[in-house]
Design an enzyme around this catalytic site. Structure first.
Site, PDB file in Angstrom:
ATOM      1  N   SER A 293      -9.474   1.888   3.162  1.00 48.38           N
ATOM      2  CA  SER A 293      -8.575   2.720   2.401  1.00 48.38           C
ATOM      3  C   SER A 293      -7.571   1.935   1.569  1.00 48.38           C
ATOM      4  O   SER A 293      -6.898   2.503   0.704  1.00 48.38           O
ATOM      5  CB  SER A 293      -7.817   3.658   3.344  1.00 48.38           C
ATOM      6  OG  SER A 293      -6.977   2.939   4.226  1.00 48.38           O
TER       7      SER A 293
ATOM      8  N   LYS B  74       0.847  -1.187   0.000  1.00 47.86           N
ATOM      9  CA  LYS B  74       0.000   0.000   0.000  1.00 47.86           C
ATOM     10  C   LYS B  74       0.889   1.246   0.000  1.00 47.86           C
ATOM     11  O   LYS B  74       1.976   1.246   0.591  1.00 47.86           O
ATOM     12  CB  LYS B  74      -0.892  -0.025   1.246  1.00 47.86           C
ATOM     13  CG  LYS B  74      -1.941   1.065   1.336  1.00 47.86           C
ATOM     14  CD  LYS B  74      -2.800   0.845   2.583  1.00 47.86           C
ATOM     15  CE  LYS B  74      -3.852   1.918   2.780  1.00 47.86           C
ATOM     16  NZ  LYS B  74      -4.679   1.659   3.977  1.00 47.86           N
TER      17      LYS B  74
ATOM     18  N   SER C  59     -10.107  -0.864   6.928  1.00 47.13           N
ATOM     19  CA  SER C  59      -9.384  -0.577   5.691  1.00 47.13           C
ATOM     20  C   SER C  59      -8.748  -1.773   5.017  1.00 47.13           C
ATOM     21  O   SER C  59      -8.335  -1.674   3.867  1.00 47.13           O
ATOM     22  CB  SER C  59      -8.303   0.479   5.947  1.00 47.13           C
ATOM     23  OG  SER C  59      -8.867   1.756   5.949  1.00 47.13           O
TER      24      SER C  59
END
Length: 603
Positions: free
Chosen positions: A222, A141, A246
């Site tokens: 996210s 990420k 997330s």
């Protein structure tokens, strides 16, 4: 140029068709990237990967839906090399992520990926195989530090500049395990902790990530790109981060497995933070086995993250040992219902079918098994208070580790966004940043009381209470709804989730695909007490093997219900009710002093 400047050069790809922002905003981002202080040196080191890729592209290996174990077996047998795997993934990314359907999950590619693969192939030829991730490409990420030629931005233009001084601990551990960090994935900017009106999967650096099952649908966040990239077979495994939802929410929307570990099982050192009390790093994979392999490489005590000291004697470097297809037989499973069901006919149907399947496999079901704290959690906001205080403290501490940036504090970030509003705030603002900046410090009694209440409601009166009361191995809940349509104007059409109990407690969740509605996946969450990852992995794997619910994404442009297949959720429909927490982005009401409960959405 698209996203991080050198990405197009790396894969020799055309300009992305994805309207990551309106075309004018995209142009503004490009202009900004060209002017960013200190960025030029960091962004010009790539250049040659496309040529290297072409040179090793003979007879590319088909990576679609291939597991990590199968990739490793293919390398062990000599059928494919790590260099050929990198080439195959780059080809698929070029065709489907940044052109063609334009999933737009990949934020940046590692210009050294093929060189790293070559070294790992050499090690293998000498009989030196580091473990099950040797030669396996992995995505991180975009909020996870790497001390290399890539950027770590959390999706924000404010963080473009010199690389961090050190790898994040999880990145260093992946490298030590022989994994190839192929690149970084897009995310909801600042892990969705900037605005109460954000759209999941959008960042100022990367634009909007799309859902591989239907490109007009949202991947959630996210860790949007992490989930979408794995689902679309741009990679076999990736790392996401979770504060509240997330990892598991993108896993739900994108039809993959997500493991959200106990806080402290994996290090957060070198990860752009929200909250040291709730942040955790975990894997996405298309199967429980894939996610379990990656998790084993991440764990261990880390002096850079004091919370990991509590994991001593409680972690395993091989979680695949817990892949038991018969684990549901004799298990005792509690069903969470209050405030986590009733927001979607389709979710409820799939959830009820999952319960029936689990029971048919020999598990004892306790239904309902709701915590006594459910009403109080739903009517108060101690979690938001904790996160606001933690964020100001933790992001300031993180920025102090980044040399050469123009921003050093949360106040600087707020000023930066105001000064670059066309690029950073074309669709939503920074209300959460402003609320966090208004807090004091971590000695404030308001913060300490909220933190204590958070833990009490979610642990002693929450998950642990129910597990002990009914002698349960784990709890289950629907992870979320089928993916909503992306709406940059009006923000997320979010219906509901179940991650908040474990988020507040710092406890683990494993999401596994459970079914689909109109071809859109819906996941099942297995939730447990601290350090119960082995139990949750066992149960999730057994459920996965029982139901085989994951479907391959279609990469269609849109999904009008009248043109799609009927829902796989076949249980009788019941009257839909709207729980008090069905709006996952009610933070604006809190800011206005209405007392409405704030439910964090996928941070």
């Amino acid at each position: 140029m698209s996203k991080i400047d050198h990405e197009d050069d790396l894969v020799d790809q055309p300009e992305s068709k994805q309207p990551s922002a309106a075309s004018g905003a995209s142009h503004n981002r490009r202009a900004f990237l060209g002017l960013a202080s200190g960025a030029a040196a960091a962004l010009t080191a790539a250049g040659t990967l496309a040529a290297q890729t072409a040179a090793s592209a003979a007879d590319p290996f088909d990576v679609q839906e291939v597991s990590i174990a199968s990739l490793q077996a293919a390398m062990s047998s000599g059928r494919v090399t790590a260099q050929q795997l990198v080439t195959a993934y780059l080809k698929r990314i070029r065709s489907l992520d940044q052109s063609g359907p334009s999933v737009n999950a990949v934020l940046e590619l590692n210009p050294d990926a093929l060189a790293i693969a070559k070294l790992l192939d050499k090690e293998r030829s000498l009989g030196q195989v580091r473990g099950p991730l040797h030669g396996i490409p992995i995505f991180l990420k975009g909020n996870i530090d790497t001390a290399d030629k890539m950027q770590t931005t959390a999706g924000s233009l404010a963080l473009i500049g010199p690389a961090p001084a050190l790898d994040a601990t999880v990145a260093a551990r992946l490298r030590a395990a022989g994994a190839i960090i192929l690149g970084k994935t897009n995310l909801s900017e600042w892990a969705n902790f900037r605005s109460t009106r954000s759209t999941s999967g959008w960042s100022g650096v990367g634009g909007q990530t799309n859902n591989p099952y239907a490109l007009d649908r949202n991947p959630s966040g996210s860790s949007s790109g992490s989930g979408a990239a794995v689902s679309a077979s741009f990679i076999a495994g990736s790392l996401g981060t979770e504060t509240d939802g997330s990892i598991v929410s993108p896993a739900n929307n994108c039809g993959v497995v997500g493991i959200k570990p106990t806080v402290g099982l994996t290090s957060r050192a070198g990860v752009v933070p929200i909250s040291h009390n709730q942040d955790t790093v975990g894997p996405h994979g298309r199967t429980v086995g894939d996610a379990a392999v990656v998790l084993g490489a991440l764990v261990g005590v880390d002096p850079r993250d004091p919370f990991t000291a509590a994991s001593a004697g409680k972690f395993y470097t091989d979680y695949t040992q817990f892949l038991d297809p018969n684990a549901l037989k004799g298990a005792r499973i509690g069903v969470l219902r209050k405030y986590v069901t009733g927001y979607s006919y389709y979710t409820d149907d799939i959830f009820n079918a999952a319960i029936a399947a689990i029971q048919s496999a020999g598990a004892t079901i306790v239904d309902p098994a709701d915590p006594p704290s459910a009403d109080q959690i739903n009517s108060s906001s101690p979690e938001l208070t904790v996160l606001l205080y933690d964020f100001k403290n933790d992001v300031n501490a993180y920025l102090a580790t980044r040399s050469g940036l123009s921003v050093h504090t949360l106040a600087d970030l707020i000023d930066f966004n105001n000064s670059h509003a066309p690029e950073e705030m074309p669709y939503f603002k920074q209300e959460i940043f402003e609320l966090a900046q208004a807090t004091t410090d971590l000695t404030d009694p308001v913060y300490l009381q909220a933190l204590a209440l958070n833990h009490s409601l979610s642990r002693e009166q929450g998950i642990d209470y129910v597990l002990n009361q009914y002698n349960l191995d784990a709890l289950i809940a629907p992870t979320g709804s089928p993916a909503w349509t992306t709406d940059l104007v009006n923000s997320d059409h979010f219906l509901g989730a179940s991650s908040f109990y474990a988020a507040m407690a710092g406890y683990p969740i494993v999401n596994v695909p459970a079914g689909n509605a109109f071809g859109l996946p819906v996941g099942l969450s297995f939730i447990g007490t601290a350090w119960s990852e082995p139990t949750l992995i066992k149960l999730a794997y057994a459920f996965e093997q029982l139901t085989k619910a994951r479907i391959v994404p279609t990469l269609v442009d849109n999904l009008p219900p009248e043109k799609s297949s009927s829902s796989s959720a076949t249980a009788a429909r019941t009257t839909q009710t709207t729980p008090a927490n069905s709006n996952g982005i009610a933070g604006a009401a809190v800011a206005a002093g209405t007392g409405t409960q704030y439910r964090p959405h996928s941070m």
